[in-house]
Design a protein around this motif. Structure first.
Motif, mmCIF file in Angstrom:
data_model
loop_
_atom_site.group_PDB
_atom_site.id
_atom_site.type_symbol
_atom_site.label_atom_id
_atom_site.label_comp_id
_atom_site.label_asym_id
_atom_site.label_seq_id
_atom_site.Cartn_x
_atom_site.Cartn_y
_atom_site.Cartn_z
ATOM 1 N N TYR A 417 0.862 -1.178 0.000
ATOM 2 C CA TYR A 417 0.000 0.000 0.000
ATOM 3 C C TYR A 417 0.902 1.233 0.000
ATOM 4 C CZ TYR A 417 -3.123 -3.605 1.724
ATOM 5 O OH TYR A 417 -3.845 -4.751 1.859
ATOM 6 N N CYS A 418 0.550 2.195 -0.839
ATOM 7 C CA CYS A 418 1.306 3.451 -0.833
ATOM 8 C C CYS A 418 0.538 4.457 0.011
ATOM 9 C CB CYS A 418 1.488 3.978 -2.254
ATOM 10 S SG CYS A 418 2.235 5.628 -2.267
ATOM 11 N N ASP A 419 1.167 4.939 1.062
ATOM 12 C CA ASP A 419 0.500 5.902 1.933
ATOM 13 C C ASP A 419 0.449 7.297 1.319
ATOM 14 O OD1 ASP A 419 -0.122 4.068 3.863
ATOM 15 O OD2 ASP A 419 1.801 4.299 4.909
ATOM 16 N N ALA A 420 1.262 7.493 0.274
ATOM 17 C CA ALA A 420 1.278 8.815 -0.356
ATOM 18 C C ALA A 420 0.151 8.978 -1.363
ATOM 19 C CB ALA A 420 2.629 9.057 -1.032
ATOM 20 N N CYS A 421 -0.033 7.962 -2.252
ATOM 21 C CA CYS A 421 -1.036 8.129 -3.302
ATOM 22 C C CYS A 421 -2.188 7.135 -3.213
ATOM 23 C CB CYS A 421 -0.383 8.065 -4.685
ATOM 24 S SG CYS A 421 0.087 6.384 -5.157
ATOM 25 N N GLY A 422 -2.073 6.172 -2.257
ATOM 26 C CA GLY A 422 -3.172 5.232 -2.079
ATOM 27 C C GLY A 422 -3.139 4.038 -3.020
ATOM 28 N N GLU A 423 -2.069 3.937 -3.838
ATOM 29 C CA GLU A 423 -1.959 2.822 -4.768
ATOM 30 C C GLU A 423 -1.818 1.494 -4.005
ATOM 31 O OE1 GLU A 423 -2.372 2.586 -7.830
ATOM 32 O OE2 GLU A 423 -1.058 1.151 -8.806
ATOM 33 N N VAL A 424 -2.488 0.446 -4.526
ATOM 34 C CA VAL A 424 -2.310 -0.914 -4.005
ATOM 35 C C VAL A 424 -1.707 -1.728 -5.137
ATOM 36 C CG1 VAL A 424 -3.451 -2.942 -3.038
ATOM 37 C CG2 VAL A 424 -4.361 -0.652 -2.558
ATOM 38 N N ALA A 433 9.932 1.456 -3.662
ATOM 39 C CA ALA A 433 9.111 2.665 -3.788
ATOM 40 C C ALA A 433 7.818 2.360 -4.531
ATOM 41 C CB ALA A 433 9.897 3.740 -4.542
ATOM 42 N N CYS A 434 6.892 3.263 -4.438
ATOM 43 C CA CYS A 434 5.607 3.109 -5.122
ATOM 44 C C CYS A 434 5.814 3.251 -6.637
ATOM 45 C CB CYS A 434 4.633 4.176 -4.627
ATOM 46 S SG CYS A 434 3.110 4.269 -5.594
ATOM 47 N N PRO A 435 5.335 2.290 -7.411
ATOM 48 C CA PRO A 435 5.547 2.371 -8.863
ATOM 49 C C PRO A 435 4.769 3.522 -9.509
ATOM 50 C CG PRO A 435 4.109 0.522 -8.316
ATOM 51 C CD PRO A 435 4.579 1.102 -7.018
ATOM 52 N N LYS A 436 3.769 4.051 -8.802
ATOM 53 C CA LYS A 436 2.946 5.090 -9.401
ATOM 54 C C LYS A 436 3.495 6.489 -9.103
ATOM 55 C CE LYS A 436 -1.934 6.330 -9.801
ATOM 56 N NZ LYS A 436 -3.198 6.284 -9.020
ATOM 57 N N CYS A 437 3.778 6.741 -7.786
ATOM 58 C CA CYS A 437 4.183 8.098 -7.432
ATOM 59 C C CYS A 437 5.633 8.173 -6.960
ATOM 60 C CB CYS A 437 3.267 8.665 -6.357
ATOM 61 S SG CYS A 437 3.538 7.947 -4.724
ATOM 62 N N GLY A 438 6.284 6.986 -6.821
ATOM 63 C CA GLY A 438 7.690 6.992 -6.438
ATOM 64 C C GLY A 438 7.923 7.184 -4.948
HETATM 65 ZN ZN ZN Z 1 2.191 6.045 -4.458
#
Ligand code: ZN
Ligand code: ZN
Length: 891
Positions: A417-424, A433-438
């Motif tokens: 779970y990305c706490d920055a952008c909510g991506e799962v 790192a989050c693949p969507k927002c880094g």
């Molecule tokens: Zn993210």
């Protein structure tokens, strides 16, 4: 050469010795080559488990198939391994921690998992050692574990692929929750029992006065979480109150009266409380009507803050107190006894709580369709066939599979779970790192996967998948799965789905569902009943061979088997009989090395017959194994060994073995060695140890076997070729004549025992009747009959007269007479029999008098009366028999 076979068969020493040798020589190890493969994967037993009789039967079957196919020349792989058993293992280690006054939360996740691994290293191998003791010929160099590195990679690959394809999703759902284990369970992990409970009728007041609506519930404590009352839209009784507001007792929550088609008019009052957070059907109603969810029972089975004054109480304690209060307030209309089905955790038997939480699910409909097609098209066969229906009906009604478990022991879900952008997202390797927002503010899901998620991949993950290995290409799909009916849904169906999805092929052609092992009263063997039979005890007492062969002989096809420890005597008796017979044979083969090959005309009647029997037994046995008819197969070997070889052939050749004519002796030795060789090959898959022991002794004495052509024996029976029926000649004449000859021998033996003569007393016999053909057969095989029946003079012909004093029998329509003159003093015997008849008749009259006495029959205990009746029947039968014996003596 001297025979070293001890007089007493002692399985323990033999089994340990050969087990060690087989493993040292790596006879069970295999790798791809040019031969055709035959593959079985073991249903991996739990590392927490110890071998039980169900395993005993299941693994005996697998080993029979494995050893037989290996002998047939297949490149045979029986792949072994164990399952990490999520809940079960976690429970065991939590109990250990509790002894130290610790909990898993107190030691933390990392330390807890480390302790489970330590426990696994120390105790997890028990069941594997036990399988080895049973003689399981698995390729132990390939032992796998559902949590090992390779299998973990396979699990991760499958999760990520299914996630990417949208076949795995996360959502808030009502799940089956075990408050004791603290985890969600799949539908199949819940066991349902009929329980005697109560149905409480509770009055909910209508807001602003004007009466109340009564609802019926089996679980009053859940009412604290009610957010509506529902009625069927067609229910005239409630037309007037529809749309009004109710006030929930105790809590004071205001809630609507709604109409929903789902409501059953016939249940209770027709008005039902709606508790969305604690009932799967109510959860659906709430979704349709946009009702709020109120959780009143927590994950620990205790009441939450929302339960007001009941917060912190155990759910069942809350029920008691709440009912008391409702009664005091006059809100209980009535209470009825009510039988309903209650779900229990399959691991710890705690009552399941429906619970709303975030869980991971596999969409099953898409995966099930190809599996249904495969079964319907006959690409996977069930034995017995009736299990196909069970398999299909589950798949046709399959629901999404909840795969997340709130445990620490298992494959951690590879989702972040990305706490920055909510991506799962799911990932094959741990992401930084989050693949969507880094963003680096990512965290992994805390849950682990259902244990069955990894075992669903077992047939291909154990062969190296996701890599395209040589093993995978060569051994997959496997040939047969031998398993228990209890896991057709948990395991078999899921393996078929996953195999088709990820390999494009069914994981096995055949599924053999073995019988369930019951105790002697027909109850399932279980730890809690304490009625199990420990296979290790049976092995200690009778030997592994005896246990295996007993299980096969006792388990009739398609039926559950009732066992008590004494029933294993059957296998032990067989092993003893075989041991003694083989010992006799080996003693008479000491000078049998390098015997010349035989010509058909050398063979005696009994030789021609036993060779034909051998050929027939091989044919029947092979056909039975090909059809997975283990019980029939076992009985073919049993009959061949016990009846044909021991009871008849060995007896028939004693004269030649002990006799003065070396040529006759050599023929008997040659045939005997061949028959024994064939028996050891046929019996080996069922009783591997004793057959190896005897094989080695036979090899020392007679390394070259075969009747007409020499065949060098293999170094171990494990590697011996499966015998072919064509190795042994059939002989129609001997096959046709032997039943009559043996019947006649039996008849003479019967007469001898009827007259109380010793087994070795020689008699004369006269056989007469109309059937000239049968009489000709008897004359032709006079030598055999005289030898085995201990008949001095045998006369067979039509129209012979009955001697004045004789005993008689009838065989195939022929009269058999044994003259008594010279055998017994007829006059004395008549007097003895008459006196005996008089005495027995007296006893009979006494019993009859007793039983015709009404006061005895009415007053005596039932079992005494029954015993007297049995005595009367026995005495009457004895009088009849004595009279018939007396009549035989003539006038
Ligand atoms: Zn993210
Ligand atoms: Zn539980």
């Amino acid at each position: 050469m001297a025979v070293t076979l001890p007089t007493v068969y002692s399985p323990k020493e033999i089994e340990e010795r050969w087990s060690r040798w087989w493993l040292e020589r790596k006879f069970f190890h295999t790798a791809p080559d040019s031969r055709e493969p035959f593959t079985i994967v073991i249903p991996p037993p739990n590392i927490t488990g110890a071998l039980h009789m169900g395993h005993g039967l299941n693994n005996t079957y697998q080993d029979i198939l494995t050893r037989w196919r290996r002998m047939e020349g297949y490149n045979t792989l029986w792949l072994p391994g164990t399952d990490h058993a999520g809940i079960a293992t976690q429970n065991v280690v939590e109990k250990e921690l509790a002894k130290e006054g610790l909990t898993r939360q107190a030691v933390g996740r990392e330390e807890f998992v480390r302790r489970v691994w330590r426990w696994k290293e120390e105790y997890g191998g028990t069941i594997v050692d036990q399988l080895k003791r049973m003689g399981c010929s698995s390729d132990w160099d390939r032992e796998r574990f559902t949590l090992d590195e390779g299998l973990s990679r396979a699990v991760r690959e499958v999760f990520v692929r299914l996630f990417e394809e949208g076949l795995i999703y996360r959502g808030q759902y009502i799940v089956n929750w075990c408050p004791r284990c603290g985890t969600a369970l799949s539908d199949d992990e819940v066991e349902h029992d009929e329980k005697q409970g109560s149905l409480w009728y509770v009055k909910y007041p209508i807001k602003g006065g004007g009466g109340h609506v009564t609802v019926a519930t089996t679980r009053p404590e859940t009412m604290l979480g009610d957010t509506a009352v529902a009625v069927n839209p067609g229910d005239a009784r409630y037309r007037d109150v529809l749309g009004k507001t109710l006030v929930l007792p105790v809590i004071g929550r205001e809630m609507p009266i709604i109409a929903d088609e789902f409501v059953d008019l016939r249940f209770g009052t027709g008005a039902v409380k709606v508790t969305p957070a604690h009932d799967p059907n109510d959860f659906e109603i709430a979704r349709r009507h946009g009702l709020p969810l109120v959780v009143v029972i927590g994950a620990d089975g205790k009441m939450t803050e929302e339960a007001g004054e009941y917060r912190g109480l155990d759910r069942f304690e809350c029920r008691k107190r709440l009912v008391k209060r409702l009664e005091a307030e006059g809100l209980i209309e009535k209470v009825e006894p009510y039988t309903h089905s209650v779900g229990h955790c399959y691991r710890c038997e705690t009552a399941i709580e429906p619970y709303v939480s975030d869980q991971w699910f596999v969409r099953m409909k898409e995966l099930a369709a190809p599996a249904i097609e495969a079964a319907n098209e006959g690409r996977v066969h069930f034995h017995p066939e009736r299990w196909k229906r069970v398999f299909l009906s589950w798949l046709e009604n399959v629901r999404d599979w909840c795969i997340s478990r709130q445990l620490w022991w298992g494959h951690r879900i590879p989702a972040w779970y990305c706490d920055a952008c909510g991506e799962v997202f799911a990932a094959r390797t741990d992401p930084a790192a989050c693949p969507k927002c880094g963003s680096k503010k990512i965290r992994q899901d805390e849950d682990v996967l259902d244990t069955w998620f990894s075992s669903a991949l077992w047939p291909f993950s154990t062969l190296g998948w996701p890599d395209e290995t040589k093993d995978l290409e060569y051994y997959y799909p496997t040939d047969v799965l031998v398993t228990d009916r209890g896991i057709i849904f948990f395991w078999v169906a899921r393996m078929v789905m996953m195999g088709l999805k990820f390999r494009g092929e069914v994981p096995f052609d055949d599924v053999y569902i073995n019988a369930t092992v019951l105790d002697q009263d027909g109850r399932k063997m279980s730890k809690s009943l304490g009625n199990g039979i420990d296979p290790i005890d049976i092995i200690g007492q009778y030997g592994a061979d005896a246990m295996r062969f007993s299980l096969v002989l006792l388990t009739a096809e398609g039926q559950d088997v009732k066992l008590s420890p004494t029933r294993f005597e059957m296998g032990r008796n067989f092993a003893n009989k075989l041991w003694n017979a083989a010992r006799f044979a080996l003693m008479n083969l000491e000078d049998a090395k390098d015997l010349p090959a035989l010509k058909p005309e050398d063979l005696a009647f009994e030789d021609r017959w036993i060779l034909g029997e051998t050929s027939r037994a091989i044919e029947e046995l092979t056909a039975a194994l090909e059809g997975y008819h283990f019980h029939a197969a076992g009985h073919v070997v049993y009959r061949y060994a016990w009846n044909s070889l021991c009871d008849w052939y060995l007896e028939a050749i004693k004269g030649r073995l002990y006799g003065a004519r070396p040529a006759d002796k050599r023929v008997a030795q040659k045939v005997l060695a061949s028959a024994l060789d064939a028996l050891l090959r046929m019996l080996h898959p069922f009783a591997p140890f004793i057959t190896e022991e005897l094989w080695q002794h036979l090899n020392e004495l007679v390394p070259e076997r075969g009747v007409f052509a020499a065949r060098r024996a293999e170094e171990s029976v494990v590697r011996a070729a499966w015998p072919k029926s064509t190795w042994f000649p059939r002989d129609a004449e001997a096959e046709g004549a032997m039943p009559l000859a043996t019947d006649l021998v039996r008849a003479v033996r019967n007469i001898r025992s009827k007259l109380g003569l010793g087994e070795r007393t020689e008699v004369d016999a006269i056989v007469t009747g109309e059937n000239a053909g049968a009489l000709e057969v008897i004359r032709r095989h006079e030598h055999f009959i005289k030898d085995l029946g201990r008949v001095k003079n045998l006369t067979a012909g039509t129209g012979l007269s009955k001697p004045p004093a004789c005993a008689s029998e009838v065989v195939s329509g022929l009269d058999v007479y044994v003259p008594l003159a010279g055998l017994i003093d007829v006059g004395e015997e008549k007097a003895r029999l008459s006196a005996r008849i008089e005495k027995v008749e007296k006893g009979l009259k006494g019993a009859e008098a007793k039983l015709s006495n009404a006061s005895f029959v009415e007053r005596a205990p039932a079992e005494i009366v029954e015993r007297e009746r049995e005595r009367r029947a026995e005495l009457a039968a004895e009088v009849d028999k004595l009279r018939s014996n007396l009549a035989d003596l003539g006038r």
